[in-house]
Design an enzyme around this catalytic site. Structure first.
Site, mmCIF file in Angstrom:
data_model
loop_
_atom_site.group_PDB
_atom_site.id
_atom_site.type_symbol
_atom_site.label_atom_id
_atom_site.label_comp_id
_atom_site.label_asym_id
_atom_site.label_seq_id
_atom_site.Cartn_x
_atom_site.Cartn_y
_atom_site.Cartn_z
ATOM 1 N N HIS A 62 4.452 -7.189 -2.493
ATOM 2 C CA HIS A 62 5.315 -6.086 -2.099
ATOM 3 C C HIS A 62 6.625 -6.084 -2.878
ATOM 4 C CE1 HIS A 62 6.701 -3.042 0.774
ATOM 5 N NE2 HIS A 62 7.868 -3.631 0.703
ATOM 6 N N HIS B 50 4.348 2.005 4.589
ATOM 7 C CA HIS B 50 4.517 1.069 5.689
ATOM 8 C C HIS B 50 3.179 0.965 6.420
ATOM 9 C CE1 HIS B 50 8.122 -0.854 7.865
ATOM 10 N NE2 HIS B 50 8.035 -1.302 6.647
#
Lengths: 253, 785
Positions: free
Chosen positions: B45, B91
């Site tokens: 990420h 998300h």
């Protein structure tokens, strides 16, 4: 000279941008009133904007009513000055006891944002005097707690006393019952906005300040903003408002 | 007694080779705190360790690009002393574990990326993907995610103006929540996240730091789902939109008053990420005073403080002389604020403590009692994080798109005789993916700030820019079904469709942000999908002349036994010079000409029609000609600028019939068309081949419009007229049609003929029915103006 209209800014207010834009289009000079200030900066009317004052985590408007500026707003209202609460501003006024009734969670238990149609019930008030007619007026709602509630006796009294100012109506122009889609939140008797006994403090859930330019989908809200501005000007010049009752008459009623 | 516990680095999600690489960079073994800091910064990420080599190939430059890839958000100048900042981010995994907070903090995080650049957020778009809408878990996720997006966005006062909601079985175990934010800033207010000026203060403001979101970047975002998912809930952050609203106002005030050198938001990897990235950009280091970081609760371990992803926090770099003014602004907005460190020339991130007493003196020097808990070169955490050259392998079985210009095959020849194409159209309009999204978007405040010209639900969102004649036009698009067959095509297609949605309003696409949602990159087939997707993204952006200004990569989107279809989500922003020229997708009047630009191509694979009716197993998706797409978009922008267009809709989901039906529903008027369909009525009516437009124009403008289209080298034909209460499409034999359809038992003579009221009914009720949300007040929207 343009008249000064206060826009109360609580932490969490978010339709202040819309209120400032709407008042400007309506010809007023908006003045920000910070929640911690007691001085009203010489404004001649006050608009409480929408948003989530103090986050509204407990219940909409319940904290905001205790802020310093609200003591001054209440005093201003007591002197007969025009005060309009929109959406969260209506919730704050209701919590503060400045307008009758309560705003409960929407019937669907979900936030609702869409265009609605309103009918103005009276055209001779400080908040409706500049409307060309009763409507229907197209403007958006955007709230989670907008279901207008009061007991039947109170509702009867408000209606008899001419204190219901706006109702939700369907395409046929008839008042939208709590279970109709045209009534976005289940408000009793389709009530979208009311005023106090004296008549100088009003609140409504829909957003006239966001419906002031045709490019935004509607300018039907402009009449309500203009009414507030005209009332502010009158109050600035005379210290009084037409379309309201003297304190003595209110006490008697 | 011995316990068979895995080594710490593996428990933190680091591979053995990564531990070796960390030792290389440090010249020694890392301690536990350092290992924790590396584990979050070297997560997929934060580090883009698998995708970085691919992303380098993207076109990122443009005349108006003020800030691009590598910044917190892309920024593009739009004239009038203004610029637009925008970015999209995922998300996904937090939303799968805890849908309300996962989605809410997704909104909060992307908003911070935008206002950290000095831009006031003016819009949010959310692109959501779920599994079967009739499934109880899917309904739970949809409800939570929608409430989360609304609960956060509505409270912070940023309108949610658009996005997508798509249902597909491939997302059953792994939903996607991609959120895009757009902000507006004045020239000169651009603020970069760069820790310049040794001696400057590192100031943390916003919420206090707690235990939420520990390891969110590594444990959640950068690993596939297994069977222990509930145990990951503490890795999900908890949002406080009220705090975010205060953070927005305080941050913009700090920037407006010129009080800060730099600002970065705290998202993934928390304080560690903010200090290491800002220092690395400036070539500096930071002394972090661990004791000075405001906390929600006592007893936090140093590693928890350093990697917590507690929300609504920002780091500012402040000259010492401005600290008092910075503190006053934060206190006015009731936000905790503290000096938590100093910028140093020495390019290391050093974590210090004096056991709670404060590790730095007022001059920023370590006090005598200060102990060093960690020392890592900033670049080792950030720009010099490990990079992997992953193995890429094309799957053995792969359907291909027919070549451009390939003949329409009889395998496409549905609907057959007896199948009313009108019934197919109604089924498509009422299907979960094509029906009206109003039950969802009516839960979002879409008009706060008084800029929303075009509300959600009808193509691109349009936001006027106060004080100018201009408007911003924004859209998100991502095509996964086509990408599942051909990932290059799916990505290029998504860019083409997003840009087309902007161009058909008359606006010029400014830039693209992207959220690349793919599977586990250590699987060669999944990595091949990612590589092909990035290639398609780059090819399309180059062909259309639109730079990529930033984005986010979300890998490991896999649940046990299945990976998502590759989903390249494209966010795009365009500029309309004069909002008065805006063209919408609703018919504007009766007796106007309907002009079809572009032509249908073979292939039904990946279409909504295929989802409904199936397609032949050997059928592929239609081809995309990027050069034609470029000409098509140039044509429509020119036609709109010349005032030749009443309304315009592109042909996309559900094909031409759905496109025309939507124009009729939204315009409140019907239409009559004669459509040459050749051998394949299904392709002509419901095929989704790209680079096609339906244009409504005044009859006297039709010849000029046709001429202009031919000038751009585009097939064009006037096919009908608006008006009436029905949509009628008469199907005629086209070029080369010789009765073959009759020989197959099909008929091209079955006309499509449906009242617009029926079309509207199907379209309005589909989603509520699919989700079981039917209630009187949630029912029909108002389709007409």
């Amino acid at each position: 000279m343009s008249v000064r209209v206060g826009v109360v800014l609580f932490p969490g207010s978010n339709r202040d941008i819309d209120a400032i834009n709407g008042l400007t289009v309506a010809g007023a000079e908006p003045v920000i009133l910070w929640h911690e200030q007691a001085d009203l900066d010489g404004v001649s009317a006050i608009l409480l904007p929408g948003g989530f004052a103090y986050g509204d985590y407990l219940r909409a408007g319940v904290i905001a009513r205790f802020s310093p500026v609200m003591r001054s707003v209440a005093a201003f209202a007591g002197r007969g000055g025009p005060v309009l609460g929109i959406c969260n501003g209506f919730q704050v006024l209701a919590e503060a006891g400045l307008v009758p009734g309560a705003l409960l969670r929407n019937r669907g238990l979900r936030f609702v944002c869409r265009q609605v149609s309103l009918r103005a019930e009276h055209l001779d008030t400080p908040f409706t005097r500049e409307l060309a007619g009763a409507g229907p007026l197209r403007m958006p709602v955007a709230h989670g707690e907008g279901c207008y509630f009061a007991d039947d006796a109170t509702l009867d009294a408000l209606e008899a006393d001419g204190r219901v100012l706006w109702r939700y109506v369907g395409e046929d122009g008839e008042v939208a019952a709590p279970d109709e889609r045209a009534n976005p939140n289940g408000s009793l008797r389709g009530i979208a906005g009311v005023r106090n006994a004296a008549g100088n403090v009003a609140g409504l859930m829909p957003h006239p300040e966001t419906a002031v330019e045709s490019i935004l989908g509607s300018d039907d809200g402009l009449g309500i903003l203009r009414s507030l501005v005209v009332s502010a000007r009158e109050y600035a010049q005379t210290g009084e408002l037409s379309g309201v009752r003297a304190a003595a008459a209110v006490a008697a009623s | 007694m011995t316990v068979d516990a895995p080594p710490l680095h593996r428990a933190l999600g680091l591979a053995d080779v990564e531990l070796d690489a960390i030792r290389d960079r440090l010249g020694r073994d890392p301690n536990d705190l350092e290992l924790a800091m590396f584990s979050v910064m070297w997560s997929e990420h934060c580090s883009y360790k698998s995708s970085r080599p691919l992303l380098r190939t993207l076109p990122t430059t443009g005349d108006d690009v003020v800030a691009g890839v590598g910044e917190q958000a892309g920024v593009i100048a739009i004239g009038d002393g203004l610029a637009v900042a925008f970015k999209i981010e995922s998300h996904n995994h937090p939303s799968a574990v805890e849908p309300y907070q996962g989605a809410a903090t997704g909104v909060g995080g992307i908003l911070r990326d935008v206002f950290a650049m000095g831009a006031r957020p003016i819009a949010v778009l959310d692109a959501l993907r779920f599994g079967d809408p009739s499934d109880a878990r899917t309904r739970h996720l949809v409800d939570g995610v929608v409430r989360g997006v609304g609960g956060y966005g509505n409270c912070v006062g940023v309108p949610t103006v658009g996005g997508e909601l798509v249902f597909d079985p491939s997302y059953q175990g792994n939903p996607l929540v991609n959120v895009m934010a757009i902000g507006l800033l004045e020239d000169g207010k651009l603020t970069r996240a760069s820790a310049d000026g040794p001696g400057n203060l590192v100031v943390l403001y916003g919420s206090a730091t707690g235990r939420d979101g520990i390891g969110g970047a590594s444990v959640l975002a950068s690993a596939t789902f297994g069977t222990q998912d509930p145990s990951k809930r503490p890795a999900v952050q908890v949002g406080d939109p009220f705090a975010e609203k205060l953070l927005i106002e305080a941050t913009l005030e700090l920037i407006a008053k010129g009080l800060v050198v730099s600002i970065q938001d705290l998202g993934a990897a928390g304080v560690t990420c903010a200090v290491s990235e800002t220092a690395d950009r400036a070539g500096t280091g930071v002394l972090v005073d661990l004791d000075a970081i405001p906390r929600r609760e006592p007893g936090l371990e140093p590693f928890e403080v350093m990697i917590s992803e507690s929300q609504e926090r920002m780091v500012a770099i402040v000259e010492p002389g401005r600290w008092e003014a910075v503190r006053a602004v934060c206190q006015r907005w009731d936000l905790p604020v503290a000096v938590i460190g100093r910028v140093t020339e020495e390019p290391d991130i050093v974590v210090l403590t004096a056991d709670g007493a404060g590790a730095l003196d007022t001059d920023g020097r370590p006090v005598e009692a200060a102990r060093e808990l960690a020392r890592i070169p900033a670049r080792a955490l950030a720009s010099e994080a490990i990079v992997f050259e992953r193995e890429s392998r094309q799957p053995a079985r792969r359907r291909a798109a027919p070549a451009p210009g390939a003949p329409l095959e009889p395998v496409d020849a549905l609907p057959l005789r007896g199948q009313d194409p009108g019934a197919v159209l109604l089924a498509l309009l009422g299907s979960p993916n094509l029906s009206s999204r109003h039950p969802v978007y009516e839960q979002y405040d879409s008009n706060v700030q008084s800029n929303t010209v075009a509300a959600p639900g009808r193509g691109a969102a349009v936001l006027r820019i106060k004080g100018t004649t201009k408007a911003l036009v924004a859209a998100t698009d991502g095509n996964a079904p086509v990408g599942a067959i051909d990932p290059w095509l799916g990505a290029a297609w998504s860019v083409a469709e997003a840009a087309r949605n902007v161009s058909i309003t008359g606006a010029r696409p400014l830039g693209v942000t992207n959220c690349l949602n793919y599977g586990d990159p250590t699987r060669p087939e999944a990595f091949w999908q990612l590589a092909e997707g990035v290639r398609g993204l780059g090819d399309a952006c180059r062909a259309l002349g639109v730079p990529v200004t930033g984005g986010n990569v979300s890998l490991y989107n896999e649940a046990p036994g299945s990976a998502i279809d590759p989903t390249p989500e494209i966010g795009i922003v365009g500029l309309l010079a004069d909002v008065a020229t805006l063209v919408g997708p609703a018919f504007t009047g009766d007796d106007h000409a309907i002009v079809l630009v572009g032509e249908a191509a073979a292939g039904l694979a990946g279409s909504e029609y295929e989802r409904l009716a199936g397609a032949a197993p050997e059928d592929g998706p239609p081809a995309l000609d990027l050069e034609r797409e470029r000409r098509l978009q140039a044509f429509i922008r020119e036609a709109i600028a010349r005032g030749l267009v009443g309304s315009c809709q592109d042909v996309s989901g559900g094909g031409l019939a759905v496109a025309v039906a939507e124009m009729a529903i939204w315009g409140g008027t019907g239409a009559r068309l004669r459509l040459p369909v050749g051998d394949s009525p299904a392709v002509a009516l419901f095929g989704e081949s790209p680079s096609r437009l339906v244009v409504e124009t005044l009859p006297r403008h039709a010849p000029a419009l046709e001429l202009l289209a031919r000038h751009h080298g585009l097939p064009v034909e006037t096919v009908g007229t608006t008006g009436g209460a029905r949509l009628m499409i008469e199907l005629t034999g086209g070029r080369g049609a010789t009765g073959a359809a009759e020989e197959r038992g099909g008929s091209i003579a079955d006309a499509l003929d449906v009242p617009v009221a029926d079309l509207r009914h199907a379209w309005e009720h589909g989603l509520n029915r699919a989700l079981g949300w039917d209630a009187p007040w949630a029912g029909a929207a108002e389709g007409a103006r």
